[in-house]
Design an enzyme around this catalytic site. Sequence first.
Site, mmCIF file in Angstrom:
data_model
loop_
_atom_site.group_PDB
_atom_site.id
_atom_site.type_symbol
_atom_site.label_atom_id
_atom_site.label_comp_id
_atom_site.label_asym_id
_atom_site.label_seq_id
_atom_site.Cartn_x
_atom_site.Cartn_y
_atom_site.Cartn_z
ATOM 1 N N GLY A 10 12.044 6.986 0.173
ATOM 2 C CA GLY A 10 13.305 6.690 -0.504
ATOM 3 C C GLY A 10 14.509 7.495 -0.067
ATOM 4 N N SER A 11 14.459 8.116 1.123
ATOM 5 C CA SER A 11 15.630 8.906 1.534
ATOM 6 C C SER A 11 16.848 8.002 1.763
ATOM 7 C CB SER A 11 15.329 9.749 2.769
ATOM 8 O OG SER A 11 15.127 8.946 3.898
ATOM 9 N N ASN A 12 16.623 6.800 2.261
ATOM 10 C CA ASN A 12 17.760 5.885 2.433
ATOM 11 C C ASN A 12 18.298 5.419 1.092
ATOM 12 O OD1 ASN A 12 18.488 5.068 5.352
ATOM 13 N ND2 ASN A 12 16.258 5.275 5.346
ATOM 14 N N MET A 82 7.758 -2.213 2.381
ATOM 15 C CA MET A 82 6.616 -2.482 3.261
ATOM 16 C C MET A 82 5.994 -3.870 3.092
ATOM 17 S SD MET A 82 6.809 0.173 4.944
ATOM 18 C CE MET A 82 5.379 0.162 6.001
ATOM 19 N N ARG A 83 6.679 -4.768 2.400
ATOM 20 C CA ARG A 83 6.145 -6.132 2.233
ATOM 21 C C ARG A 83 6.986 -7.129 3.009
ATOM 22 N NH1 ARG A 83 1.786 -5.338 0.143
ATOM 23 N NH2 ARG A 83 1.812 -3.448 -1.077
ATOM 24 N N ILE A 85 9.076 -10.303 3.276
ATOM 25 C CA ILE A 85 9.850 -11.068 2.294
ATOM 26 C C ILE A 85 9.419 -12.534 2.367
ATOM 27 C CG2 ILE A 85 12.183 -11.914 1.751
ATOM 28 C CD1 ILE A 85 11.862 -9.100 0.814
ATOM 29 N N ASN A 98 18.282 -5.138 6.237
ATOM 30 C CA ASN A 98 17.183 -4.196 6.497
ATOM 31 C C ASN A 98 17.669 -3.139 7.484
ATOM 32 O OD1 ASN A 98 14.498 -3.182 6.448
ATOM 33 N ND2 ASN A 98 14.102 -4.185 8.393
ATOM 34 N N HIS A 100 16.175 -0.440 10.457
ATOM 35 C CA HIS A 100 14.983 -0.209 11.282
ATOM 36 C C HIS A 100 15.256 0.963 12.236
ATOM 37 C CE1 HIS A 100 11.196 -1.239 13.154
ATOM 38 N NE2 HIS A 100 11.775 -0.992 14.309
HETATM 39 C C1 GRF Z 1 13.385 4.329 7.526
HETATM 40 O O1 GRF Z 1 13.192 5.006 8.730
HETATM 41 C C2 GRF Z 1 13.807 2.916 7.763
HETATM 42 O O2 GRF Z 1 14.481 2.730 8.957
HETATM 43 C C3 GRF Z 1 12.473 2.189 7.822
HETATM 44 O O3 GRF Z 1 11.666 2.836 6.881
HETATM 45 C C4 GRF Z 1 12.097 4.177 6.752
HETATM 46 C C5 GRF Z 1 12.285 4.411 5.278
HETATM 47 O O4 GRF Z 1 12.514 5.758 5.001
HETATM 48 N N1 GRF Z 1 12.630 0.776 7.563
HETATM 49 P P1 GRF Z 1 12.951 6.201 3.544
HETATM 50 O O5 GRF Z 1 11.879 5.666 2.589
HETATM 51 O O6 GRF Z 1 14.285 5.602 3.258
HETATM 52 O O7 GRF Z 1 12.958 7.694 3.560
#
Ligand code: GRF
Length: 189
Positions: A10-12, A82-83, A85, A98, A100
Amino acid sequence: MIAVLASGNGSNFEAIVRAGITELILVCDNQDAFVIQRAKHLGIRTIVLNYHGFSSRQAYNQSLLKILSEWNITLIVLAGYMRIIDKSVLTKYPKILNIHPSLLPSFKGNKAIAEAFAFGVKVTGVTIHFIDEYIDEGKIVFQKAITIEPNDTLSSLEAKIHRVEHEYYPKIIKEVMEELEHESISECK
Ligand code: GRF
């Protein structure tokens, strides 16, 4: 209202909220994910849809669609979700963002950073894109290249990539929200 869908760290998600995007809910498919703790700490409404508690993928997606509609969601943002869509969700919400951790179309999949590092590429990066029915495909909205220096390790590269993700994902989300608002105003005229 935005729905951030996340499954893990969840850092993003946290970067999005800390950038001032607070008109959002978190939807998490994994009851043990650390992102739930982050949301609690940040005071963000969280809905846990524990994937393994559903009898089928279809049942899970029906519940997801119900939540999206109840919360009047106008934009779905995937942040480590991780699913895959489901088509039923994509039909209703054709613009799903999304992020990546590679320069797509290189290094698709969930080991993108490690694979790019092991391959020895000199440049990798971050891609923000709208999804389609295929994994890690769909129209690219933003890319930022990151150089892999000779003294980089896998963990220093991961840190560089995450820094870039956290800086740019909130900016792009704001831009896309503005565009969507613009589009809906023009449709009303
Ligand atoms: C990120 O590196 C994003 O690019 C990828 O999954 C990771 C999620 O990291 N899709 P976080 O859970 O947001 O820390």
